[in-house]
Design an enzyme around this catalytic site. Sequence first.
Site, PDB file in Angstrom:
ATOM      1  N   GLY A  45      63.497 -12.335 -39.057  1.00 34.84           N
ATOM      2  CA  GLY A  45      62.470 -11.529 -39.691  1.00 34.84           C
ATOM      3  C   GLY A  45      61.173 -11.159 -38.840  1.00 34.84           C
ATOM      4  O   GLY A  45      60.882 -12.742 -38.535  1.00 34.84           O
ATOM      5  N   GLN A  50      52.352 -11.010 -37.606  1.00 35.22           N
ATOM      6  CA  GLN A  50      52.647 -12.070 -36.764  1.00 35.22           C
ATOM      7  C   GLN A  50      52.402 -11.703 -35.107  1.00 35.22           C
ATOM      8  O   GLN A  50      52.566 -12.813 -34.348  1.00 35.22           O
ATOM      9  CB  GLN A  50      54.075 -12.181 -37.115  1.00 35.22           C
ATOM     10  N   CYS A  95      59.664 -19.846 -40.362  1.00 36.84           N
ATOM     11  CA  CYS A  95      59.032 -18.769 -40.006  1.00 36.84           C
ATOM     12  C   CYS A  95      58.670 -18.997 -38.492  1.00 36.84           C
ATOM     13  O   CYS A  95      58.129 -19.824 -38.175  1.00 36.84           O
ATOM     14  CB  CYS A  95      57.814 -18.631 -40.988  1.00 36.84           C
ATOM     15  N   LEU A  96      58.563 -17.858 -37.763  1.00 33.71           N
ATOM     16  CA  LEU A  96      58.267 -17.841 -36.368  1.00 33.71           C
ATOM     17  C   LEU A  96      56.861 -18.183 -36.259  1.00 33.71           C
ATOM     18  O   LEU A  96      56.413 -18.629 -35.106  1.00 33.71           O
ATOM     19  CB  LEU A  96      58.571 -16.489 -35.791  1.00 33.71           C
ATOM     20  N   HIS A 137      59.914 -12.655 -48.077  1.00 28.72           N
ATOM     21  CA  HIS A 137      58.973 -13.473 -46.981  1.00 28.72           C
ATOM     22  C   HIS A 137      58.107 -12.496 -46.091  1.00 28.72           C
ATOM     23  O   HIS A 137      57.053 -12.821 -45.999  1.00 28.72           O
ATOM     24  CB  HIS A 137      60.019 -14.281 -46.082  1.00 28.72           C
ATOM     25  N   GLU A 138      58.732 -11.617 -45.668  1.00 28.51           N
ATOM     26  CA  GLU A 138      57.928 -10.404 -44.676  1.00 28.51           C
ATOM     27  C   GLU A 138      57.007  -9.772 -45.572  1.00 28.51           C
ATOM     28  O   GLU A 138      56.057  -9.505 -44.957  1.00 28.51           O
ATOM     29  CB  GLU A 138      59.106  -9.566 -44.072  1.00 28.51           C
ATOM     30  N   HIS A 141      53.913 -11.634 -45.988  1.00 27.91           N
ATOM     31  CA  HIS A 141      53.064 -11.586 -44.681  1.00 27.91           C
ATOM     32  C   HIS A 141      52.184 -10.451 -44.761  1.00 27.91           C
ATOM     33  O   HIS A 141      50.882 -10.618 -44.228  1.00 27.91           O
ATOM     34  CB  HIS A 141      54.029 -11.495 -43.351  1.00 27.91           C
TER      35      HIS A 141
END
Length: 175
Positions: A45, A50, A95-96, A137-138, A141
Amino acid sequence: MKLSIVEYPNKKLKEKSKLVEKFDKELHDLLDSMYPIMMNTNGIGLAAIQVSHAKQVLILNLPDENDEQSEENLIEMINPVITSMDGETTYQEGCLSVPTFYEDINRAESLSVNYQDRDGNTKTLEANGLLSIAIQHEVDHLNGILFIDKLTSSRRRKFEKEYKKMQKEKKNSKK
Ligand code: Y12
Ligand code: CO
């Protein structure tokens, strides 16, 4: 479009993303550039913030039953709004933008989300399990919230200490 992943503690990650109004080539270029960067970094994701674009855009590509990711399962969400949530679940999230750190996070088990696709068509998706967790989660963000913001204060302090140490080691190994 050349993109790179913004990592914590970059302040950009705290920004609130703006509503997308134009479903044009610029948006399509952004989406098309987000996909390879997510795949090349083993992500499932990615939100536009990001990669430094404060737009309400996210992509998801969950592994299938054979644990493989394919472009066929790619979901692109523009201007997502979670309209209902139900139940409770816990999952060890990563998370990236916070590499190497994983932690158990409590979320709703299932949800309904309204969004637009890349052409501006309105869609509704009912999700549970990993997809529901990934959407929450996204969407967080897009509101400037990271999964580490959901840790207890003692766990957060431990994270800050471990993360700083890891960053220092990373910097020294590049010297
Ligand atoms: C469940 C929980 C969280 C999500 C959000 C999406 N998260 C990710 O895609 C995280 C991926 C990730 C990949 C990493 O690997 C590399 O960067 C090569 C990583 O880094 C390391 O572990 C070194 C951290 C996170 C969806 C569903
Ligand atoms: Co993330």
